[in-house]
Design a protein around this motif. Structure first.
Motif, PDB file in Angstrom:
ATOM      1  N   ARG A 100     -77.931 -61.142 -31.077  1.00 63.61           N
ATOM      2  CA  ARG A 100     -77.166 -62.194 -31.758  1.00 63.61           C
ATOM      3  C   ARG A 100     -76.639 -61.695 -33.106  1.00 63.61           C
ATOM      4  NH1 ARG A 100     -74.479 -64.442 -34.456  1.00 63.61           N
ATOM      5  NH2 ARG A 100     -74.199 -66.683 -34.893  1.00 63.61           N
ATOM      6  N   VAL A 149     -80.340 -65.116 -23.200  1.00 59.90           N
ATOM      7  CA  VAL A 149     -81.032 -65.820 -24.280  1.00 59.90           C
ATOM      8  C   VAL A 149     -80.214 -65.748 -25.568  1.00 59.90           C
ATOM      9  CG1 VAL A 149     -83.092 -65.847 -25.743  1.00 59.90           C
ATOM     10  CG2 VAL A 149     -83.312 -65.478 -23.273  1.00 59.90           C
ATOM     11  N   ALA A 150     -79.735 -64.557 -25.917  1.00 57.58           N
ATOM     12  CA  ALA A 150     -78.978 -64.391 -27.161  1.00 57.58           C
ATOM     13  C   ALA A 150     -77.742 -65.277 -27.187  1.00 57.58           C
ATOM     14  CB  ALA A 150     -78.578 -62.926 -27.330  1.00 57.58           C
ATOM     15  N   ALA A 164     -83.411 -60.171 -28.366  1.00 57.36           N
ATOM     16  CA  ALA A 164     -82.421 -61.247 -28.321  1.00 57.36           C
ATOM     17  C   ALA A 164     -81.853 -61.541 -29.706  1.00 57.36           C
ATOM     18  CB  ALA A 164     -83.050 -62.503 -27.726  1.00 57.36           C
ATOM     19  N   ILE A 182     -81.854 -60.530 -21.584  1.00 59.77           N
ATOM     20  CA  ILE A 182     -81.841 -60.629 -23.041  1.00 59.77           C
ATOM     21  C   ILE A 182     -80.560 -61.294 -23.522  1.00 59.77           C
ATOM     22  CG2 ILE A 182     -81.832 -59.287 -25.173  1.00 59.77           C
ATOM     23  CD1 ILE A 182     -84.554 -59.378 -23.708  1.00 59.77           C
ATOM     24  N   SER A 227     -88.122 -61.183 -27.846  1.00 59.76           N
ATOM     25  CA  SER A 227     -87.526 -62.090 -28.829  1.00 59.76           C
ATOM     26  C   SER A 227     -86.767 -61.301 -29.894  1.00 59.76           C
ATOM     27  CB  SER A 227     -88.597 -62.977 -29.466  1.00 59.76           C
ATOM     28  OG  SER A 227     -89.623 -62.192 -30.054  1.00 59.76           O
TER      29      SER A 227
END
Length: 335
Positions: free
Chosen positions: A175, A206-207, A171, A203, A168
């Motif tokens: 961003r 998700v980002a 990611a 990764i 998490s």
């Protein structure tokens, strides 16, 4: 044993001195997160988004010289938006390969930028090859080191395990990379692209699913359903599964942890018109079924899902053609 410990202390101290030296000559910029509130009606997606979300704030980034010849022209550092409490892991480092003209000289005018998320291999060779090619084509390329790699590595800790345990954070770091890159005066106004390979693709998926921050999103040799990849994929996938098992991640413990950051939960949030997936027909690390699962979840048509006549490693032979295509995708993005 004492000799090994002494060498480790020397190496760590040397890295610290290099970092301090770089920061002493660094330029500092102030950026602000553009991430807004995240919402999704799908329960699995909502749980994942909650794990990655952070309150937008201002943050400082520094740009210092690169200490190693193969790590680009500069290093950009900024704080992770989801700190773990480990100061080494919590400072994100990006290797900056600056845009150059046909003669190899640095460009005078601002140019488009691409953030790259690397694969599981510690030397980041594949991403460095792509970054150098982007640089020679007049694009700024930034390789974001994930937790456990490069300046964020920990003695004795596997990079794959560090990414797994801090997915998490990785990611969120990717961003925030977009907002860090956007404030640099050498970077042209307009979209920031995202390119990711293999492990980095999980990764990056998700980002990029958080919002519409990246354009285009170019994913290579990656897919969805991490549990399936680890248990059906060979070579790199098998090596990753064995390394995770050494740290106690097996069975339900592994499955539950993987599910927390499964790209298929949020892939529907990616824009299929701005996303491209390059997969190998003969890939046995990320099997075609897993690439197809990600493409289907995003809603990619055939023109956006490029199936290469290659496996996970021979795809590098097609890299020159793929790089030209990706460069055009970046240049054609709505600026």
């Amino acid at each position: 044993m004492m000799l090994l410990l002494t060498l480790r202390r020397v190496l760590v101290s040397g890295c610290a001195l290099l970092l301090c030296s770089s920061l002493a000559t660094a330029d500092t910029y102030t950026a602000r997160d553009t991430l807004g509130p995240l919402h999704d009606d799908r329960a699995a997606a909502a749980r994942l988004l909650e794990r990655v979300y952070w309150e937008a704030t201002s943050f400082e980034l520094t740009v210092g010289p690169s200490e190693l010849a193969d790590e680009g022209d500069a290093v950009v550092r900024y704080p992770s938006p989801l700190p773990s409490g480990n100061s080494r892991m919590d400072t994100v480092a990006m290797l900056w390969f600056k845009a150059r003209d046909a003669s190899g000289e640095l460009l005078d005018e601002p140019a488009p930028a691409v953030v790259l998320i690397h694969s599981m291999h510690g030397r980041l060779l594949f991403s460095k090859t792509i970054a150098r090619a982007f640089s020679r084509q007049g694009l700024h390329a930034f390789i974001m080191q994930m937790p456990g790699y490069g300046e964020r590595s920990e003695p004795g800790m596997s990079g794959v395990v560090a990414v797994f345990e801090n997915a998490s954070q990785a990611a969120a770091d990717a961003r925030r990379a977009r907002d860090a890159v956007a404030v640099l005066p050498q970077v042209a106004d307009g979209p920031i692209a995202l390119q990711a390979t293999s492990l980095g693709g999980f990764i990056a998926s998700v980002a990029a699913s958080l919002d519409d921050a990246f354009n285009p999103v170019m994913l290579a040799l990656t897919g969805g359903n991490g549990w399936d990849v680890l248990h059906k994929g060979d070579r790199d996938a098998l090596a990753a599964r064995r390394r995770l098992a050494e740290y106690g991640y097996t069975g339900d413990t592994l499955r539950e942890r993987l599910d927390l950051m499964e790209p298929l939960h949020v892939a529907h949030r990616l824009d299929p018109d701005r996303t491209w997936l390059y997969s190998g027909r003969h890939d046995t690390v990320i099997p075609p079924a897993n690439a197809d699962a990600l493409a289907e979840a995003i809603g990619l048509d055939e023109s956006h899902h490029r199936r290469l006549n290659a496996d996970h490693y021979s795809a590098i032979l097609q890299l020159p053609v793929l790089i030209q295509e990706m460069v055009q995708l970046v240049r054609n993005a709505d600026r």
